[in-house]
Design a protein around this motif. Sequence first.
Motif, PDB file in Angstrom:
ATOM      1  N   ARG A   1       0.754  -1.320  -0.241  1.00  0.00           N
ATOM      2  CA  ARG A   1       0.294  -0.020  -0.177  1.00  0.00           C
ATOM      3  C   ARG A   1       0.788   1.257   0.110  1.00  0.00           C
ATOM      4  O   ARG A   1       0.680   2.070  -0.770  1.00  0.00           O
ATOM      5  CB  ARG A   1      -0.923  -0.034   1.336  1.00  0.00           C
ATOM      6  N   GLU A   2       1.687   1.313   0.869  1.00  0.00           N
ATOM      7  CA  GLU A   2       2.841   2.483   0.756  1.00  0.00           C
ATOM      8  C   GLU A   2       4.553   2.092   0.554  1.00  0.00           C
ATOM      9  O   GLU A   2       4.956   1.758   1.500  1.00  0.00           O
ATOM     10  CB  GLU A   2       2.398   3.197   2.217  1.00  0.00           C
ATOM     11  N   PRO A   3       4.464   1.822  -0.552  1.00  0.00           N
ATOM     12  CA  PRO A   3       5.940   1.242  -0.979  1.00  0.00           C
ATOM     13  C   PRO A   3       6.995   2.077  -0.078  1.00  0.00           C
ATOM     14  O   PRO A   3       7.136   3.231  -0.439  1.00  0.00           O
ATOM     15  CB  PRO A   3       5.880   1.170  -2.313  1.00  0.00           C
ATOM     16  N   ARG A   4       8.087   1.131   0.315  1.00  0.00           N
ATOM     17  CA  ARG A   4       9.284   1.967   0.860  1.00  0.00           C
ATOM     18  C   ARG A   4      10.233   1.336   0.311  1.00  0.00           C
ATOM     19  O   ARG A   4      10.459   0.260   0.114  1.00  0.00           O
ATOM     20  CB  ARG A   4       9.628   1.759   2.427  1.00  0.00           C
ATOM     21  N   LEU A   5      11.049   2.063  -0.893  1.00  0.00           N
ATOM     22  CA  LEU A   5      12.119   1.560  -1.837  1.00  0.00           C
ATOM     23  C   LEU A   5      13.323   1.266  -0.909  1.00  0.00           C
ATOM     24  O   LEU A   5      13.741   1.806  -0.266  1.00  0.00           O
ATOM     25  CB  LEU A   5      12.285   2.447  -2.757  1.00  0.00           C
ATOM     26  N   TRP A   6      13.912   0.241  -1.546  1.00  0.00           N
ATOM     27  CA  TRP A   6      15.437  -0.201  -1.154  1.00  0.00           C
ATOM     28  C   TRP A   6      16.321   0.691  -1.752  1.00  0.00           C
ATOM     29  O   TRP A   6      16.314   0.930  -2.927  1.00  0.00           O
ATOM     30  CB  TRP A   6      15.496  -1.458  -1.170  1.00  0.00           C
ATOM     31  N   SER A   7      17.341   1.334  -1.042  1.00  0.00           N
ATOM     32  CA  SER A   7      18.513   2.083  -1.550  1.00  0.00           C
ATOM     33  C   SER A   7      19.519   1.998  -0.479  1.00  0.00           C
ATOM     34  O   SER A   7      19.174   1.601   0.629  1.00  0.00           O
ATOM     35  CB  SER A   7      18.012   3.391  -1.984  1.00  0.00           C
ATOM     36  N   PRO A   8      20.817   2.278  -1.069  1.00  0.00           N
ATOM     37  CA  PRO A   8      21.733   2.449   0.224  1.00  0.00           C
ATOM     38  C   PRO A   8      21.514   3.447   1.184  1.00  0.00           C
ATOM     39  O   PRO A   8      22.076   3.211   2.215  1.00  0.00           O
ATOM     40  CB  PRO A   8      23.073   2.836  -0.969  1.00  0.00           C
ATOM     41  N   ALA A   9      20.743   4.657   0.736  1.00  0.00           N
ATOM     42  CA  ALA A   9      20.271   5.644   1.833  1.00  0.00           C
ATOM     43  C   ALA A   9      19.295   4.901   2.823  1.00  0.00           C
ATOM     44  O   ALA A   9      19.339   5.366   3.916  1.00  0.00           O
ATOM     45  CB  ALA A   9      19.989   6.841   1.128  1.00  0.00           C
TER      46      ALA A   9
ATOM     47  N   MET B   1      24.656  -1.941   1.024  1.00  0.00           N
ATOM     48  CA  MET B   1      25.817  -2.029   0.291  1.00  0.00           C
ATOM     49  C   MET B   1      25.289  -2.773  -1.181  1.00  0.00           C
ATOM     50  O   MET B   1      24.763  -3.825  -1.388  1.00  0.00           O
ATOM     51  CB  MET B   1      26.779  -2.998   0.858  1.00  0.00           C
ATOM     52  N   LEU B   2      25.605  -2.057  -2.399  1.00  0.00           N
ATOM     53  CA  LEU B   2      25.605  -2.640  -3.684  1.00  0.00           C
ATOM     54  C   LEU B   2      26.334  -3.770  -3.910  1.00  0.00           C
ATOM     55  O   LEU B   2      27.615  -3.868  -3.441  1.00  0.00           O
ATOM     56  CB  LEU B   2      25.501  -1.781  -4.662  1.00  0.00           C
ATOM     57  N   VAL B   3      25.933  -4.763  -4.756  1.00  0.00           N
ATOM     58  CA  VAL B   3      27.040  -5.720  -5.015  1.00  0.00           C
ATOM     59  C   VAL B   3      26.873  -6.286  -6.377  1.00  0.00           C
ATOM     60  O   VAL B   3      25.879  -6.333  -7.076  1.00  0.00           O
ATOM     61  CB  VAL B   3      26.223  -7.175  -4.289  1.00  0.00           C
ATOM     62  N   TRP B   4      28.051  -6.666  -6.920  1.00  0.00           N
ATOM     63  CA  TRP B   4      28.271  -7.131  -8.362  1.00  0.00           C
ATOM     64  C   TRP B   4      28.478  -8.677  -7.888  1.00  0.00           C
ATOM     65  O   TRP B   4      29.536  -8.816  -7.620  1.00  0.00           O
ATOM     66  CB  TRP B   4      29.403  -6.389  -8.990  1.00  0.00           C
ATOM     67  N   ALA B   5      27.804  -9.530  -8.403  1.00  0.00           N
ATOM     68  CA  ALA B   5      27.799 -11.000  -7.924  1.00  0.00           C
ATOM     69  C   ALA B   5      28.247 -11.650  -9.301  1.00  0.00           C
ATOM     70  O   ALA B   5      27.673 -11.456 -10.463  1.00  0.00           O
ATOM     71  CB  ALA B   5      26.700 -11.426  -7.431  1.00  0.00           C
ATOM     72  N   GLU B   6      28.972 -12.957  -9.221  1.00  0.00           N
ATOM     73  CA  GLU B   6      29.622 -13.432 -10.546  1.00  0.00           C
ATOM     74  C   GLU B   6      29.845 -14.997  -9.826  1.00  0.00           C
ATOM     75  O   GLU B   6      30.284 -15.112  -8.827  1.00  0.00           O
ATOM     76  CB  GLU B   6      30.846 -12.622 -11.117  1.00  0.00           C
TER      77      GLU B   6
ATOM     78  N   ASN C   1      30.463   2.134  -2.538  1.00  0.00           N
ATOM     79  CA  ASN C   1      28.934   1.779  -2.365  1.00  0.00           C
ATOM     80  C   ASN C   1      28.558   0.565  -3.257  1.00  0.00           C
ATOM     81  O   ASN C   1      27.554   0.160  -3.067  1.00  0.00           O
ATOM     82  CB  ASN C   1      28.208   2.879  -3.020  1.00  0.00           C
ATOM     83  N   LEU C   2      29.874   0.113  -3.758  1.00  0.00           N
ATOM     84  CA  LEU C   2      29.468  -1.381  -4.269  1.00  0.00           C
ATOM     85  C   LEU C   2      30.525  -2.422  -4.016  1.00  0.00           C
ATOM     86  O   LEU C   2      31.992  -1.931  -3.889  1.00  0.00           O
ATOM     87  CB  LEU C   2      29.206  -1.340  -5.669  1.00  0.00           C
ATOM     88  N   VAL C   3      30.396  -3.565  -3.637  1.00  0.00           N
ATOM     89  CA  VAL C   3      31.635  -4.699  -3.698  1.00  0.00           C
ATOM     90  C   VAL C   3      31.564  -5.450  -4.767  1.00  0.00           C
ATOM     91  O   VAL C   3      30.325  -6.170  -5.087  1.00  0.00           O
ATOM     92  CB  VAL C   3      31.316  -5.381  -2.250  1.00  0.00           C
TER      93      VAL C   3
ATOM     94  N   GLY D   1      18.876 -14.517  -6.114  1.00  0.00           N
ATOM     95  CA  GLY D   1      18.063 -13.529  -6.650  1.00  0.00           C
ATOM     96  C   GLY D   1      17.290 -12.604  -5.916  1.00  0.00           C
ATOM     97  O   GLY D   1      16.892 -11.548  -6.489  1.00  0.00           O
ATOM     98  N   ASN D   2      16.930 -13.093  -4.687  1.00  0.00           N
ATOM     99  CA  ASN D   2      15.963 -12.255  -3.738  1.00  0.00           C
ATOM    100  C   ASN D   2      16.604 -11.072  -3.336  1.00  0.00           C
ATOM    101  O   ASN D   2      15.955 -10.063  -2.858  1.00  0.00           O
ATOM    102  CB  ASN D   2      15.395 -12.880  -2.761  1.00  0.00           C
ATOM    103  N   HIS D   3      17.945 -10.932  -3.225  1.00  0.00           N
ATOM    104  CA  HIS D   3      18.675  -9.825  -2.624  1.00  0.00           C
ATOM    105  C   HIS D   3      18.713  -8.803  -3.269  1.00  0.00           C
ATOM    106  O   HIS D   3      19.169  -8.726  -4.667  1.00  0.00           O
ATOM    107  CB  HIS D   3      20.218 -10.505  -2.300  1.00  0.00           C
ATOM    108  N   PRO D   4      18.281  -7.449  -2.782  1.00  0.00           N
ATOM    109  CA  PRO D   4      17.965  -6.201  -3.615  1.00  0.00           C
ATOM    110  C   PRO D   4      19.483  -5.763  -3.713  1.00  0.00           C
ATOM    111  O   PRO D   4      19.504  -4.805  -4.656  1.00  0.00           O
ATOM    112  CB  PRO D   4      17.045  -5.378  -2.679  1.00  0.00           C
ATOM    113  N   SER D   5      20.377  -6.004  -2.707  1.00  0.00           N
ATOM    114  CA  SER D   5      21.727  -5.651  -2.881  1.00  0.00           C
ATOM    115  C   SER D   5      22.395  -5.937  -4.230  1.00  0.00           C
ATOM    116  O   SER D   5      23.307  -5.090  -4.580  1.00  0.00           O
ATOM    117  CB  SER D   5      22.557  -6.137  -1.862  1.00  0.00           C
ATOM    118  N   ILE D   6      22.101  -6.890  -4.792  1.00  0.00           N
ATOM    119  CA  ILE D   6      22.614  -7.562  -5.894  1.00  0.00           C
ATOM    120  C   ILE D   6      22.046  -6.692  -6.994  1.00  0.00           C
ATOM    121  O   ILE D   6      20.974  -6.992  -7.644  1.00  0.00           O
ATOM    122  CB  ILE D   6      22.728  -9.074  -6.424  1.00  0.00           C
ATOM    123  N   VAL D   7      22.777  -6.012  -7.800  1.00  0.00           N
ATOM    124  CA  VAL D   7      22.294  -4.983  -8.788  1.00  0.00           C
ATOM    125  C   VAL D   7      23.244  -5.451 -10.268  1.00  0.00           C
ATOM    126  O   VAL D   7      22.765  -4.914 -11.087  1.00  0.00           O
ATOM    127  CB  VAL D   7      22.627  -3.566  -8.525  1.00  0.00           C
TER     128      VAL D   7
END
Length: 692
Positions: free
Chosen positions: A231-239, A341-346, A319-321, A373-379
Motif C-alpha cells: 500500500r505504501e511502498p518504501r523503496l530499498w536504496s543504500p540510503a 551495500m550494492l553488490v556485483w555478483a558472479e 558503495n559497491l563490492v 536472486g531475492n537480494h536487492p543488494s545484487i544489482v
Amino acid sequence: MTLPPETPRPEYPRPDRDRSARWQNLNGAWDFAADGYEGPITVPFAWESRASGVRRTWLERGTYRRTVTAPAEWAGSRVVLSFGAVHHRAVVRLDGTVVGEHTGGYESFEFDVTDALAPGVPALLEVDVEAPADKRAIAHGKQRSLPRDDYDGVSFTPTSGIWQTVWLEARGRTNAASVVLRGDSLTGIDVTAVLAGDAPAGAAVTASADGETVHLTADADGVAKGRIEIREPRLWSPADPHLYRVEVRTGEGDAADHVTATTGLRHFETRGEELHLNGERIYMRGVLDQGYWPDTGLTAPDAAALLHDIELARGLGYNLVRKHLKFEEPLWLHEADRTGMLVWAEPACPSRFSPEAAAAFEAQLPAMVERDGNHPSIVIWGLYNEEWGLDWDIPGSPARAEAAVHAYERLRELDATRPIVENSGWSHVRTDLLDWHYYEPSIAGWKDAVARLASGEQEDFPVRLGPDFIVDKSLYADSSFPRAGVPIVNSEYGEGFTSLERAWHLRWETQELRRHDRFAGYVYTEFADVEHEAAGLLDADRRPKDWGGAVPADVNADTVLVLDLLPLAAGADIEPPAAPFALDVHVSHHGPDAASGTVQAAWVPAGTPVGTAVPQAQAATDPVKAEPFRLSTAVRLTVPAHAGPGRLLVWLADDEGRTLARAHLDAAETEPPNRRGARPGEFTDAPVPGLA
C-alpha cells in the motif's frame, strides 16, 4: 538448539530464507579419511586450510563421517539435509544408502532425507568428495590447478571438500523448497513458491508481507505464483535499505510449513550510458573483494569477520563490492541488503574452453539465481572474467564468442531484472555494461588512455597475459558492437609495488576516472591482500596499510576534487615550489543537488594527517558550482611558495564552512631521472600491466 561452545560457524546460515525455528547445525568435528591421512577434520573448512586441522593440498578425494540424530520432536515433519557448498562432487549417504549426489563446488544444495533419517534415531552420515587437482575444465575461479592455469600467477590455495555450513532443517509435510521474490516493479512483490514433499500439486499457499496477504494455489507442477501489493511502498536504496519480510505458509496444523524470506523494492537499470537506481542516476564506486581469509581460505572464520568486511568497504568510501569469482554466503548478502551495500555478483569460471566446460559453467547459473536472486543488494550479474574459460580468444573464435553470448542469454532467461556482464574486462560481444580492466604503471599513460577511452578515440589497451606475453585487448570483440549507448565502467584498476605507491595510484587514477562524465563508475582492485597478491588497501587480516596520507574515503566520495596536475612520484607529487604557482581545480559531484563553494588550500608540515583539522586557508578560488554528474569548469588556485618538504591540503568549503571534498599534494625533492631519462612516476622500466 544448543551447540557445543567450540562449534565453528554456529549461526543459522540463511537469514534471507529463515527456518531457524527448527534446525540443527552439523559443523564441528567429523571423521575424515583420504590418501595418507585419517583423523579428525573441522567442518566447514576446506581440507587445505589450517582451520580444518588437515592442511593437505592436492588431495583429490576424501570421505567425511559423523553420526547425526534429528531431534525427536521433529517426528511428523519432513527432514532436509542442507550443504552451503562442497567442492567439487559430493555423494551423500545415510547408513550406507545414497540420499543424493551433487556436482559443482560453489552452489548450495539440499536433499530431503525424511525416509532415511528417523527423528530420535542416530544415523551415520557420510560424504564422499572428489576434488580434481586438474580444475581447468570445471568452475574453480582463483583456486590453483595442476596442471597449472594460464593465470596461475594470480591463483591461490585450492578450497576442497566441505567449505560451507552443513545443517538439518525440519519442514512441513508439503513445503516451499524455493521462494523467489522480485520487487523491481517498486509497488509490490512478485512471489513464486516451488513446493516439494507429500502433495505439492494443488496445495494452498499463503504469502504475507507488510500487513497484506495473498492466497495462492499451486499448479500441477507444484508452483504457486502471486503478487503482494504494498500500500505504501518504501523503496530499498543504500540510503534507506528497507527490507520486506515475506512469510510463506503451506498447509495447516502440525504439518504446516513456514518460511520467511526477505527482499526489497528496488529497480536497477541502464538508461543509455547511465546507471539508475529507482529512477535516480547513480555512480558506481566499487571495490573488488575475493573473499579469502589467511587461515580459512574461501570460508570466513566467523560471522563477525564476514559481516565486518562490508563495514570496512563502506568505510573506504565504496558503495559497491564486486564479489570476485565466488558465490558469497547468504549471510554476507543479507548484511549487504540490510546495510545498503550494492553488490556485483558472479560465478567462478573454468580456465580452458571446451563445450563441456562451457556447459559446466552455465550449469551453475540456475542455482545462483534461485539462491541469491531475492537480494536487492545484487544489482549486477557477472559471468566470465577476462576470457578465462574462453582461452583469451573471443575475437578469434566464433565458438568461444558464442559461449559468452549463450551464457548471457541463459542468465537473462533466469533473471531479467539486473544488468549482465558477459565477459568482464574486454572483448565484449553481448553485455549490458561495457566494462574494462586496465593496469597502467605510468600516471601519464593512464591519464592519456582514460581520456582517449572516454572520447572513443582509443578502444584497446595492453594486457599482460603471461610474464613475457603482452597483447592489446579491445573493449569490443568486433565492429558490430555499438560504440555508444551502453554504460562504460572500469571494473579493475590499480598499480604500484609498495602500499605507498598503490595508495598514490589510487588517488591519481581515480581522479582521472572522475574527470570524464561519460564513465558510469569503477571498481578498484582490491579490498584486501590474498596470499602472495598484495594489492589490497587492507592486508589479509583486514588491517589498514600505509596509505601515505591518502584517505580512501575522500578519494571515493560523492564529491571529489580533480586537479589539473601530473604528479611526479609517490610521496612527491610536486617539487617544493620556490615561487607561487597556479593550480586549476575541478569538482566532480554525484548527488541529487548541486555542490557549491570555494576551493581553499594551506601548507602544513609534511606527513600531517589529511582531514584531522581544517587549517587557516592560505589561498582560495572564486566560487565554483558542480552540477550532479557533470565535471565543473576549472577554478584557479594560486598556491603560495613553500620551502622544503610539506603537504598542501586542498579542500572545497561551502558557504557555511563545511568541507565537501578533500585532496592533497605532497611536496618533496625527487630522485633524478632514471637511466633511461624518464621522470619519476613515468619510469619506462616499470612493471607491465597485470591481471586480476
